[in-house]
Design an enzyme around this catalytic site. Structure first.
Site, short mmCIF file in Angstrom:
data_model
loop_
_atom_site.label_atom_id
_atom_site.label_comp_id
_atom_site.label_asym_id
_atom_site.label_seq_id
_atom_site.Cartn_x
_atom_site.Cartn_y
_atom_site.Cartn_z
N ASN A 43 0.83 -1.21 0.00
CA ASN A 43 0.00 0.00 0.00
C ASN A 43 0.86 1.25 0.00
O ASN A 43 0.61 2.21 -0.74
CB ASN A 43 -0.90 0.03 1.24
CG ASN A 43 -2.03 -0.98 1.18
OD1 ASN A 43 -2.31 -1.57 0.15
ND2 ASN A 43 -2.69 -1.17 2.31
N ARG A 358 -10.85 -3.90 -14.21
CA ARG A 358 -9.62 -4.61 -13.84
C ARG A 358 -9.81 -6.07 -14.25
O ARG A 358 -10.56 -6.80 -13.62
CB ARG A 358 -9.34 -4.50 -12.35
CG ARG A 358 -9.02 -3.10 -11.88
CD ARG A 358 -8.47 -3.10 -10.47
NE ARG A 358 -8.34 -1.75 -9.93
CZ ARG A 358 -7.32 -0.93 -10.18
NH1 ARG A 358 -6.34 -1.34 -10.95
NH2 ARG A 358 -7.27 0.28 -9.64
N ARG A 388 -5.51 1.93 -12.91
CA ARG A 388 -4.14 2.05 -12.42
C ARG A 388 -3.48 0.70 -12.16
O ARG A 388 -3.99 -0.13 -11.42
CB ARG A 388 -4.13 2.88 -11.15
CG ARG A 388 -2.77 3.29 -10.67
CD ARG A 388 -2.89 4.01 -9.34
NE ARG A 388 -3.73 5.18 -9.47
CZ ARG A 388 -4.37 5.74 -8.45
NH1 ARG A 388 -4.30 5.22 -7.25
NH2 ARG A 388 -5.10 6.82 -8.64
N HIS A 418 -15.77 3.62 -14.31
CA HIS A 418 -15.52 2.81 -13.11
C HIS A 418 -16.71 1.91 -12.79
O HIS A 418 -16.65 1.12 -11.85
CB HIS A 418 -15.24 3.76 -11.94
CG HIS A 418 -14.75 3.09 -10.70
ND1 HIS A 418 -15.47 3.07 -9.53
CD2 HIS A 418 -13.61 2.42 -10.44
CE1 HIS A 418 -14.80 2.42 -8.60
NE2 HIS A 418 -13.66 2.01 -9.12
N TYR A 449 -12.10 -9.56 -2.07
CA TYR A 449 -12.80 -8.30 -1.85
C TYR A 449 -14.25 -8.60 -1.46
O TYR A 449 -14.88 -9.49 -2.04
CB TYR A 449 -12.85 -7.44 -3.12
CG TYR A 449 -11.55 -6.82 -3.57
CD1 TYR A 449 -10.32 -7.19 -3.01
CD2 TYR A 449 -11.53 -5.86 -4.56
CE1 TYR A 449 -9.14 -6.62 -3.44
CE2 TYR A 449 -10.36 -5.28 -5.00
CZ TYR A 449 -9.16 -5.67 -4.44
OH TYR A 449 -7.98 -5.11 -4.87
N ARG A 545 -13.84 2.43 5.01
CA ARG A 545 -12.62 1.63 5.09
C ARG A 545 -11.37 2.49 5.06
O ARG A 545 -10.44 2.29 5.82
CB ARG A 545 -12.56 0.64 3.93
CG ARG A 545 -11.36 -0.32 4.02
CD ARG A 545 -11.11 -1.01 2.71
NE ARG A 545 -10.41 -0.18 1.76
CZ ARG A 545 -10.62 -0.17 0.45
NH1 ARG A 545 -11.54 -0.95 -0.07
NH2 ARG A 545 -9.95 0.63 -0.36
N HIS A 573 -14.99 -3.63 0.27
CA HIS A 573 -15.00 -2.93 -1.02
C HIS A 573 -16.39 -2.51 -1.46
O HIS A 573 -16.54 -1.67 -2.35
CB HIS A 573 -14.37 -3.84 -2.08
CG HIS A 573 -14.05 -3.17 -3.37
ND1 HIS A 573 -14.79 -3.35 -4.51
CD2 HIS A 573 -13.06 -2.29 -3.70
CE1 HIS A 573 -14.28 -2.63 -5.50
NE2 HIS A 573 -13.22 -1.98 -5.04
#
Length: 669
Positions: A43, A358, A388, A418, A449, A545, A573
């Site tokens: 992270n 993703r 990303r 997204h 997740y 979170r 998530h």
């Protein structure tokens, strides 16, 4: 009253501290704690590569433009460094004084450099000379005058000062980080770093020190800004130094001569340096050897097969009976895979449309879409190439789908897609189906997740999902929607109106309530509206979170707002939005956090939860999370991450959710 907000970057660091708390928590199995150290490190690497890189570049802008983005960037960078240094000391203490002794008690020994020099010197020399697949990269021709030493981003190096000036630099081989050493008793493990240090000390007759740098690889301003402001930033930064070092992590025991020579050849100074322990790149502990097996890890929670997903039953017929919601990772992702694979083969299906954000490297979903194209279906895939660090996989699958004959479109300039949506049409029967999720179409992340996914044949929803795809395909500029919330078109106004509804109820003597679950909350307009609602007497509960710029519990601002955060084995998530109570309560799920980028600069899709059983299950899960006295932390005015003072349940909310859902289903894979 002037409202207060917590800085987003400092708040993110407090989130990462909660990850570090899990490494310290002895109720977690030992190897899970080691894994949390790796997560923390991973992270932090991304934070420096993205956020710190952005801040450093933004500080070079003209003052008027800079003030619109970040106030006092130099002060912020100093505060970030101070907090990272503090957390680094905590990490070192956890590893050296807690985790390492517990490993030793189990007969698992990470040998020190001195122990390897004493007992394994010949092994080390032989390993470097004969066992390495990669050739050893040694650079020793750099002087302080040249200033041209290039250190690759996030790679490990060993360095030492040359007697005549300059630096000798050796890249640590990446093929293996930990080596199990021959031992008659117990399990001896060495870092490849130390094996290499022993070899180099023999060769150069001096000590080497560890180095890792984070570089500005790319500026991710398109995540945050759009329109004229985005163009101004891009123009102002057209000559920026791509690849600039944003952090140099150096062994704190480095000698003064090596430190000075290194700063000279890298062209950095003390503000760029974080002095840490002897070993860096802790994310490699994802692969730390476990010679004792499952006893040192979490007990398995095998994914549940929902009772309505049966091998002999068509998923289409199941969805037509009523709307379904899948709860990942507690319930198996096989239901989604089965549905898309079924659609690829179903002769009545004529059209499949999907957004891919993703994509996993070996995506079964992408393979099913290829089969659909081969079977004559019209397949449209919108692929986000600005996801990303996942750009390569996304582009690879996009090209394969294009080559097969699918209609593929890629990212729009200035806006990111997204949303996680799927549309399926049976042309022969005029039936339409849709999926709206909080998480990506990725079977690997679906195992780690927590997410919700709605499967629906409700024409009011499927019609509007089709409208969103009309925008993505370039046929529409604005979608016609009444039921869904779609950013950047209707989300902000709808959320604002829902908050206003609760304010009106509270002011008229009724009960105003808001209960939200988000990954992050940063948008000042939305936060200000929640402050306004709190001052009107609306009771607000937030489960956040990560980033939380809202400051709760402040008199005259937010005394009716409570915030908690949950960090556990699975990454929280899902996003849930609940407004009201009783008969007028409304619930939504979707992909959007309350960050400006999600509301104004991304295409996000949020759906109402309409079916009664689905509604109650999500409400129950939210309640379990709010009561989590095991993994829940209070987000207070200082974000000190104290644990919730609750002890009514011995299990955390994730484990409780698993067994709650299991009780409602029949089969387990």
């Amino acid at each position: 009253m002037k409202y207060t907000y917590f800085n987003r970057d400092l708040s993110w660091l407090r989130f990462n501290e909660r990850v570090l708390q899990e490494a310290k928590d002895k109720s977690n199995p030992l190897y899970e704690r080691i894994k949390f150290l790796a997560i923390y490190s991973s992270n932090l690497d991304e934070f420096f590569k993205v956020r710190v890189s952005d801040i450093r570049q933004i500080k070079s802008l003209d003052k008027e433009l800079r003030k619109k983005l970040i106030t006092k960037p130099n002060k912020l960078l100093r505060e970030i460094k101070q907090e990272v240094d503090r957390q680094g000391e905590v990490l070192g203490h956890i590893f050296r004084n807690e985790i390492t002794p517990e490993l030793n008690e189990l007969g698992i020994h990470i040998l020190s450099l001195n122990e390897i020099e004493r007992d394994y010197k010949e092994f080390a020399k032989d390993f470097i000379n004969t066992k390495l697949v990669e050739p050893l990269e040694i650079k020793d021709d750099f002087s302080s005058e040249e200033k041209c030493l290039f250190i690759e981003n996030e790679k490990l190096y060993l360095i030492t000062a040359k007697a005549e000036g300059g630096i000798t630099c050796v890249k640590v081989p990446e093929e293996v980080r930990f080596i199990e050493l021959p031992s008659e008793q117990g399990h001896n493990i060495a870092y490849i770093d130390d094996i290499l240090k022993v070899y180099l000390k023999e060769r150069y007759e001096q000590s080497f020190f560890e180095l890792k740098v984070s570089r500005d690889a790319e500026l991710y301003i398109e995540d945050e800004y759009s329109g004229d402001l985005l163009e101004k930033i891009k123009n102002s930064l057209s000559n920026r130094n791509v690849g600039q070092i944003t952090r140099a992590l150096i062994d704190a025991k480095v000698d003064e001569k090596t430190n000075q020579q290194l700063q000279a050849v890298l062209d950095i100074n003390d503000t760029d340096i974080v002095y840490g322990g002897e070993y860096h790149k802790m994310k490699d502990f994802f692969g730390f050897p476990n010679p004792l097996g499952d006893q040192l890890e979490n007990k398995k929670l095998p994914p549940i097969a929902p009772s309505y997903i049966k091998t002999e039953q068509s998923i289409f017929s199941v969805i037509k009976e009523k709307e379904r919601i899948l709860h990942f990772p507690f319930e198996s992702y096989d239901g989604i895979l089965k549905w898309i694979e079924e659609a690829a083969e179903d002769k009545e299906v004529t059209t499949i449309k999907i957004t891919l954000y993703r994509v996993s490297s070996d995506s079964k979903i992408a393979k099913a879409l290829l089969r659909a194209v081969q079977n004559g279906k019209k397949v449209f895939a919108f692929i986000e190439t600005k996801a990303r660090f996942d750009e390569e996989n996304n582009i690879k699958w996009g090209k394969r789908l294009e080559d097969a004959g699918a209609n593929v479109k890629y990212s729009y300039p200035g806006i990111k897609v997204h949303s996680k949506i799927l549309y399926i049409e049976k042309g022969t029967t005029n039936e339409t189906f849709a999926y709206i999720g909080t998480g990506n179409f990725n079977e690997k992340t679906a195992t780690i997740y927590t997410d919700f996914g709605l499967l629906t044949a409700n024409p009011n929803l499927t019609k509007e999902v089709h409208q969103v795809f009309g925008v993505l395909e370039g046929d529409l500029i604005v979608p016609k929607i009444k039921n869904l919330l779609v950013s950047p078109f209707t989300s902000r106004d709808t959320f604002t109106n829902l908050i206003d509804r609760e304010i009106k109820k509270a002011k008229s003597g009724g009960e105003g309530r808001i209960f939200l679950k988000l990954n992050s909350i940063e948008d000042k307009k939305m936060i200000k509206h929640l402050y306004k609602a709190s001052n009107a007497g609306v009771k607000i509960q937030l489960i956040v979170r990560g980033i939380c710029c809202l400051v709760p519990g402040v008199e005259g601002q937010s005394e009716n707002i409570e915030v908690i955060s949950i960090i556990d084995r699975f990454l929280e998530h899902s996003r849930v939005y609940i407004f009201g109570s009783g008969e007028d309560e409304k619930m939504y799920i979707g992909s959007a956090d309350w960050m400006t980028r999600n509301i104004d600069h991304r295409i996000e899709v949020i759906t109402p939860v309409l079916e009664e059983q689905n509604y109650q299950i999500i409400k129950d899960i939210m309640t379990m999370q709010w009561e989590d006295g095991v993994k829940g932390r209070v987000i207070d005015q200082e974000q000190n991450n104290s644990y919730l003072a609750l002890s009514s349940h011995q299990e955390g909310s994730q484990e409780r959710t698993y067994y709650y859902l299991k009780s409602k289903n029949e089969l387990v894979f």
